[in-house]
Design a protein around this motif. Structure first.
Motif, PDB file in Angstrom:
ATOM      1  N   MET A  32      -9.051  -0.959  -3.217  1.00  0.00           N
ATOM      2  CA  MET A  32      -8.800  -1.309  -1.838  1.00  0.00           C
ATOM      3  C   MET A  32      -9.214  -2.744  -1.547  1.00  0.00           C
ATOM      4  SD  MET A  32      -7.429  -0.121   0.703  1.00  0.00           S
ATOM      5  CE  MET A  32      -7.448   0.719   2.221  1.00  0.00           C
ATOM      6  N   ILE A  33     -10.310  -3.158  -2.137  1.00  0.00           N
ATOM      7  CA  ILE A  33     -10.757  -4.543  -1.960  1.00  0.00           C
ATOM      8  C   ILE A  33      -9.708  -5.501  -2.509  1.00  0.00           C
ATOM      9  CG2 ILE A  33     -12.509  -6.207  -2.696  1.00  0.00           C
ATOM     10  CD1 ILE A  33     -13.502  -4.301  -0.591  1.00  0.00           C
ATOM     11  N   GLN A  34      -9.068  -5.109  -3.603  1.00  0.00           N
ATOM     12  CA  GLN A  34      -8.063  -5.974  -4.216  1.00  0.00           C
ATOM     13  C   GLN A  34      -6.886  -6.202  -3.266  1.00  0.00           C
ATOM     14  OE1 GLN A  34      -7.178  -4.812  -8.195  1.00  0.00           O
ATOM     15  NE2 GLN A  34      -5.433  -6.181  -8.363  1.00  0.00           N
ATOM     16  N   ILE A  35      -6.496  -5.191  -2.510  1.00  0.00           N
ATOM     17  CA  ILE A  35      -5.410  -5.348  -1.533  1.00  0.00           C
ATOM     18  C   ILE A  35      -5.806  -6.367  -0.473  1.00  0.00           C
ATOM     19  CG2 ILE A  35      -4.065  -4.183   0.263  1.00  0.00           C
ATOM     20  CD1 ILE A  35      -4.310  -1.618  -1.395  1.00  0.00           C
ATOM     21  N   LEU A  36      -7.022  -6.265   0.014  1.00  0.00           N
ATOM     22  CA  LEU A  36      -7.493  -7.212   1.033  1.00  0.00           C
ATOM     23  C   LEU A  36      -7.597  -8.630   0.480  1.00  0.00           C
ATOM     24  CD1 LEU A  36     -10.236  -5.064   2.787  1.00  0.00           C
ATOM     25  CD2 LEU A  36      -7.969  -5.676   3.642  1.00  0.00           C
ATOM     26  N   VAL A  37      -8.085  -8.765  -0.756  1.00  0.00           N
ATOM     27  CA  VAL A  37      -8.187 -10.097  -1.378  1.00  0.00           C
ATOM     28  C   VAL A  37      -6.805 -10.716  -1.505  1.00  0.00           C
ATOM     29  CG1 VAL A  37      -8.762 -11.309  -3.521  1.00  0.00           C
ATOM     30  CG2 VAL A  37     -10.355  -9.639  -2.572  1.00  0.00           C
ATOM     31  N   ILE A  38      -5.851  -9.929  -1.986  1.00  0.00           N
ATOM     32  CA  ILE A  38      -4.479 -10.432  -2.132  1.00  0.00           C
ATOM     33  C   ILE A  38      -3.894 -10.799  -0.770  1.00  0.00           C
ATOM     34  CG2 ILE A  38      -2.121  -9.730  -2.715  1.00  0.00           C
ATOM     35  CD1 ILE A  38      -3.360  -8.162  -5.085  1.00  0.00           C
ATOM     36  N   ALA A  39      -4.079  -9.933   0.215  1.00  0.00           N
ATOM     37  CA  ALA A  39      -3.514 -10.189   1.545  1.00  0.00           C
ATOM     38  C   ALA A  39      -4.108 -11.450   2.168  1.00  0.00           C
ATOM     39  CB  ALA A  39      -3.739  -8.985   2.462  1.00  0.00           C
ATOM     40  N   ILE A  40      -5.422 -11.589   2.126  1.00  0.00           N
ATOM     41  CA  ILE A  40      -6.070 -12.739   2.763  1.00  0.00           C
ATOM     42  C   ILE A  40      -5.740 -14.039   2.032  1.00  0.00           C
ATOM     43  CG2 ILE A  40      -8.311 -13.790   3.245  1.00  0.00           C
ATOM     44  CD1 ILE A  40      -9.308 -10.884   3.818  1.00  0.00           C
TER      45      ILE A  40
END
Length: 120
Positions: free
Chosen positions: A1-9
């Motif tokens: 889930m953190i990876q999705i946020l890192v990619i999005a930001i």
């Protein structure tokens, strides 16, 4: 889930100052560094970029009171349906991000850098 946020930001920040395809660089690097499997690389990249592009589409819709999105719908899809540009934008952006993330994961596998992976 953190990876999705890192990619999005990171992709949001990159696309503010760089061309749209900078999303591919972001997802490639993040998945090269962080993905634990091919499926997670594709899905997390797809979702991260899809969220950003859907959010941007909604922002444009709000800024133009729907006029721009309806014109795009009429021009591209030959329909008076505002949902089609949202779906098309989200899927196309997600696929571009997902394939770039998958490429990053596979390049790490080929180069033998498995020690860099972090399981989430």
């Amino acid at each position: 889930m953190i990876q999705i946020l890192v990619i999005a930001i990171l992709s949001l920040i990159a696309q503010l100052v760089l061309p749209w395809w900078s999303l591919a660089i972001v997802t490639f690097v993040v998945c090269f560094w962080r993905s634990s499997s091919a499926l997670t690389a594709f899905v997390y990249s797809f979702l991260g970029i899809a969220i950003v592009w859907l959010g941007y589409s909604l922002w444009v819709y709000g800024q133009t009171d729907g006029v721009f999105i309806m014109r795009i719908s009429q021009l591209v899809f030959k329909a008076n349906n505002a949902v089609l540009p949202f779906v098309g934008t989200t899927i196309l952006g997600g696929l571009a991000g997902g394939l770039a993330g998958l490429s990053g994961y596979f390049v790490r596998q080929v180069t033998g850098n498995q020690s860099m992976s972090h399981t989430a």
